[in-house]
Scaffold this active site. Structure first.
Site, PDB file in Angstrom:
ATOM      1  N   SER A 116       0.837  -1.198   0.000  1.00  0.00           N
ATOM      2  CA  SER A 116       0.000   0.000   0.000  1.00  0.00           C
ATOM      3  C   SER A 116       0.872   1.247   0.000  1.00  0.00           C
ATOM      4  CB  SER A 116      -0.901   0.019   1.241  1.00  0.00           C
ATOM      5  OG  SER A 116      -1.571  -1.206   1.388  1.00  0.00           O
ATOM      6  N   GLU A 117       0.513   2.200  -0.873  1.00  0.00           N
ATOM      7  CA  GLU A 117       1.199   3.490  -0.950  1.00  0.00           C
ATOM      8  C   GLU A 117       2.707   3.334  -1.191  1.00  0.00           C
ATOM      9  OE1 GLU A 117      -0.657   6.159  -1.065  1.00  0.00           O
ATOM     10  OE2 GLU A 117      -2.458   4.981  -0.698  1.00  0.00           O
ATOM     11  N   LEU A 118       3.088   2.243  -1.808  1.00  0.00           N
ATOM     12  CA  LEU A 118       4.499   1.902  -2.078  1.00  0.00           C
ATOM     13  C   LEU A 118       5.346   1.908  -0.813  1.00  0.00           C
ATOM     14  CD1 LEU A 118       5.454   3.446  -5.532  1.00  0.00           C
ATOM     15  CD2 LEU A 118       4.131   1.418  -4.970  1.00  0.00           C
TER      16      LEU A 118
END
Length: 395
Positions: free
Chosen positions: A145-147
């Protein structure tokens, strides 16, 4: 001329209903169906359906030379099934072209890796099952998630069987190494790290329609030149799918741009590759030692978008505290509710940052203030904890 890897995140959270001081209005899963439906309908009509149609045509007309990747969260697929099954069918048709790779992630687009290894693995398994059920695929590449990324996350992804993982390529953490190569994390044997080219990605995702930007207007000819001036094996363009038609409006020319870019880059000598193809084709240049946690969010590119103030920290501590109670209760509705409350959007909306980061948060948030986001979230958690106590009494 480097090759190009294009990846889009597709995600919608379950926004919460505000109890407005009336606790009797609260019941699992605490979701504002009217608002979720309204936003999904708007984004579907502006982005998902026309973008899927456009990219399907680009894949077919290029005879598969144009290729791309998508990561669909479990929560957006849930909303497609509930409100817009036609949009899910559109994504299924796009994937069926053979030119789209699907990536793995946490089912709830959560921060689970930060606070619970067991919950993180549960959500990854859920996401893999969801993709197999709806698209008949099993991903080879993982994007958190979200890198959100560091050495430990890369190592964990390798133990789960993935061959590649996505990371942010901001210079603040990469210490001058180019994002246009593949790397390997310390203490890993096989998995390769693909870094986002944050400059070129943000030119498309954020600056495209900004008339005050020095690169405005961004034409496909200009962008092709920029890609060609980027030394390395591979330019990774990673961004939200909603940047097409929703964040960057159709009237600003974003669809005309994307209709042309695939063909222009092929003619210029670039090859479009998916993340798993990149892992198979390119060697890892060298080790990328990333001990600190990085992300693609806000100027800091760390966890401060979700843990930067006391409200966020309290909210996430409560999420973590409820895990053993949820597990022991064994109620599938409560487990799913707790899972949906883990979506990273909830603590993000509690951010009190100012400047450009604050403007981005305010654009996405359904609340008038960070404090309202906090109160609404904590009311839902308090009710969930009350119900868990009742569950324990009757166990």
């Amino acid at each position: 001329m480097p090759d190009v890897c294009l990846y889009f995140q597709v995600h919608q959270p379950h926004r919460l209903i505000s109890p407005q001081n009336d606790r009797t209005r609260l019941k699992p899963p605490y979701e504002d169906d009217a608002l979720n439906r309204e936003i999904l309908n708007r984004v579907s009509d502006k982005c998902y359906l026309p973008a899927n149609k456009m990219f399907k045509q680009r894949i077919e007309e290029s005879h598969g030379l144009f290729r791309m990747a998508l990561s669909l969260s479990g929560t957006v697929v849930e909303q497609f099934k509930k409100f817009r099954p036609d949009v899910l069918e559109s994504f299924q048709e796009l994937v069926a072209t053979g030119g789209v790779e699907l990536l793995a992630e946490t089912y709830y687009h959560s921060l689970a890796f930060v606070y619970s290894d067991k919950e993180f693995q549960r959500q990854v398994d859920m996401h893999l099952d969801m993709l197999e059920e709806n698209f008949s695929v099993r991903p080879r590449v993982f994007r958190n998630s979200e890198l959100i990324y560091n050495n430990s996350i890369a190592a964990k992804a390798e133990t789960l069987g993935f061959e590649g993982i996505i990371a942010e390529g901001t210079p603040a953490f990469t210490e001058g190494i180019s994002p246009n190569y593949l790397y390997r994390a310390p203490d890993t044997a096989r998995i390769k790290t693909l870094m986002r080219n944050h400059t070129l990605s943000n030119d498309l995702a954020f600056r495209f329609s900004d008339s005050a930007w020095g690169g405005y207007p961004l034409t496909w000819e200009k962008f092709t030149d920029w890609v060609g001036q980027s030394p390395g094996d591979l330019v990774n363009l990673f961004m939200d799918y909603e940047s097409i038609g929703e964040h960057q409006k159709a009237e600003k020319g974003i669809y005309e741009f994307w209709q042309k870019v695939p063909e222009v880059l092929i003619e210029a000598g670039s090859q479009w590759v998916t993340p798993s193809e990149a892992v198979s084709i390119y060697p890892s240049l060298k080790e990328y030692d990333c001990a600190k946690v990085t992300s693609w969010a806000d100027a800091e590119r760390d966890l401060s978008a979700w843990y930067g103030n006391a409200m966020q920290q309290e909210a996430m501590a409560k999420i973590r505290e409820l895990e053993p109670k949820i597990v022991s209760c064994g109620d599938p509705v409560m487990l799913a509710t707790w899972g949906r409350l883990q979506s990273s959007d909830h603590p993000y909306w509690m951010s009190t940052k100012g400047g450009a980061d604050g403007d981005v948060k305010n654009y996405f948030s359904p609340y008038k203030s960070a404090e309202e986001a906090y109160r609404t979230f904590m009311d839902a958690l308090a009710d969930l904890e009350y119900r868990l106590q009742a569950c324990a009494v009757h166990a």
